[in-house]
Motif scaffolding. Structure first.
Motif, PDB file in Angstrom:
ATOM      1  N   ASN A   1      39.744  18.080 -37.683  1.00  0.00           N
ATOM      2  CA  ASN A   1      40.963  18.062 -37.898  1.00  0.00           C
ATOM      3  C   ASN A   1      41.333  19.625 -36.493  1.00  0.00           C
ATOM      4  OD1 ASN A   1      43.730  18.499 -38.145  1.00  0.00           O
ATOM      5  ND2 ASN A   1      43.827  19.024 -39.950  1.00  0.00           N
TER       6      ASN A   1
ATOM      7  N   LYS B   1      45.216  13.471 -42.443  1.00  0.00           N
ATOM      8  CA  LYS B   1      45.178  12.541 -42.958  1.00  0.00           C
ATOM      9  C   LYS B   1      45.436  11.035 -42.180  1.00  0.00           C
ATOM     10  CE  LYS B   1      49.026  13.365 -46.506  1.00  0.00           C
ATOM     11  NZ  LYS B   1      50.599  13.183 -47.010  1.00  0.00           N
TER      12      LYS B   1
ATOM     13  N   GLY C   1      41.463  23.384 -41.110  1.00  0.00           N
ATOM     14  CA  GLY C   1      40.678  24.364 -42.764  1.00  0.00           C
ATOM     15  C   GLY C   1      41.335  23.209 -43.597  1.00  0.00           C
ATOM     16  N   ARG C   2      41.787  21.678 -43.419  1.00  0.00           N
ATOM     17  CA  ARG C   2      41.935  20.094 -44.279  1.00  0.00           C
ATOM     18  C   ARG C   2      41.485  19.806 -43.667  1.00  0.00           C
ATOM     19  NH1 ARG C   2      47.651  19.158 -43.520  1.00  0.00           N
ATOM     20  NH2 ARG C   2      48.178  21.286 -42.628  1.00  0.00           N
ATOM     21  N   MET C   3      41.537  17.416 -43.824  1.00  0.00           N
ATOM     22  CA  MET C   3      40.941  17.487 -43.361  1.00  0.00           C
ATOM     23  C   MET C   3      42.795  16.034 -43.030  1.00  0.00           C
ATOM     24  SD  MET C   3      37.713  15.245 -44.923  1.00  0.00           S
ATOM     25  CE  MET C   3      38.657  13.345 -44.910  1.00  0.00           C
TER      26      MET C   3
ATOM     27  N   ALA D   1      36.526  19.840 -42.005  1.00  0.00           N
ATOM     28  CA  ALA D   1      37.580  19.907 -41.245  1.00  0.00           C
ATOM     29  C   ALA D   1      37.462  20.105 -40.065  1.00  0.00           C
ATOM     30  CB  ALA D   1      38.233  21.584 -41.779  1.00  0.00           C
TER      31      ALA D   1
END
Lengths: 116, 233
Positions: free
Chosen positions: B171, B179, B175-177, B167
């Protein structure tokens, strides 16, 4: 089928009367040059050292020595800018590409003339 | 209808212009196409013209495909006409290999009429729509042009891998990848529109269209050619 169509398309860009010449020939290539609005013929003479490709993409390389410096020019065989190709001298060569002439200078560049 | 036609990519070659310039061209066998159907706002909710290109032998054409282009004599059809259901106009041609619609009003075109490459006469540039060559499942280097990793300095068997996908890397700490992160996957075999290709020559006797430059897909692929929608070209 596709190849036949492509050949037909290429035919429109091919010259019907290309002067036959061989590898090793000393030729005068008459090229049309646009100077301003006037067209002029320039002659590039030298030895044909390679010929490659087929159809409209067929090219040949002419090598000559200018002021001690080797100069090579590559022409499309069917280019409308080439007025004519004059064979001045034919010679005896045993290969299709005469790239070995690049390493030679002076007398060693000479090729034996083919007669008859 | 948008000025356009269906065709088949023949291959690439080179031609000379009168002034001696060599032009790389793609040869497209464009048309003749038959008009198979006219879509109208009343009936279909939109306007377009359905064209068919090429012809399929009978053994390859399903009954529905044959019925689309010609009136079939069947029990069901007889029953329908007895009940007063009208048969739509049919093109009365061989079942085509390639069927596509071009948007726009018919402007006098009728079902069964032939469209030749002449519709593109006067067009300076065209758009060509086709499917690129399929390359299968490819790594990030080939698919997205990633640089891969170093040959030495401790890199272990991941020389052609993409970098980190954490992440933080993709990004900036979300906290997350993200899209749509570029990764390995299916490459090619996607619909691509090449816009604003210059028309080099139109040969209406042989139904050939020559455009400058390349178009998507292998030789033999079916393509849609239409007048370019690029403005200010």
């Amino acid at each position: 089928m596709s190849q036949q169509i492509l050949a037909e398309v290429e035919k429109s860009s091919l010259k019907a009367d290309v002067q036959p010449f061989d590898i090793g020939d000393t030729v005068d290539v008459h090229t049309k040059i646009l100077e301003g609005n006037k067209e002029r013929i320039q002659i590039f003479s030298g030895v044909v050292i390679a010929r490659s490709g087929s159809g409209t993409r067929e090219m040949f390389v002419v090598r000559r020595i200018v002021a001690g410096e080797g100069v090579e020019r590559k022409f499309p065989v069917h280019s409308p800018r080439i007025d004519k190709i004059e064979v001045k001298r034919k010679s005896v060569v045993r290969r299709a590409k005469l790239y070995f002439l690049r390493e030679r200078s002076g007398k060693a560049v000479r090729l034996k003339e083919r007669r008859g | 209808m948008t000025k356009g036609i269906l065709g088949r990519k023949v291959g690439m070659t080179q031609i000379f212009l009168a002034d001696g310039t060599a032009v790389p061209v793609t040869v497209i066998e464009a048309g003749p196409c038959s008009v198979l159907q006219i879509r109208t706002v009343d009936r279909d909710g939109y306007e377009s013209v359905q064209l068919g290109f090429g012809s399929k032998p009978r053994r390859l054409a399903a009954r529905s495909e044959r019925g689309h282009v010609a009136k079939l004599d069947s029990k069901r059809r007889k029953k329908l006409s007895a009940a007063g259901v009208e048969v739509l106009a049919k093109a009365d041609c061989d079942p085509p290999r390639f069927i596509r619609e071009l948007r726009g009003a018919a402007n006098g075109l009728e079902v069964g009429k032939q469209i030749t490459v002449d519709v593109l006469n006067g067009c300076e540039a065209v758009d060509v729509i086709g499917y690129t060559k399929g390359c299968g499942y490819q790594g990030a280097m080939k698919r997205h042009g990633f640089k891969g990793q170093r040959a030495t300095h401790g890199v272990k068997k991941v020389h052609r891998h993409m970098g980190g996908t954490g992440a933080l890397a993709s990004n900036r700490g979300g906290g997350r990848m993200k899209k749509g992160k570029k990764m390995p996957g299916q490459y090619g075999n996607e619909r691509v529109t090449m816009r604003n290709l210059k028309v080099a020559r139109i040969d209406s006797d042989k139904n050939l269209l020559l455009v400058r430059g390349g178009i998507p897909g292998p030789a033999g692929a079916y393509v849609i050619v239409r007048e370019t929608n690029k403005v200010g070209s």
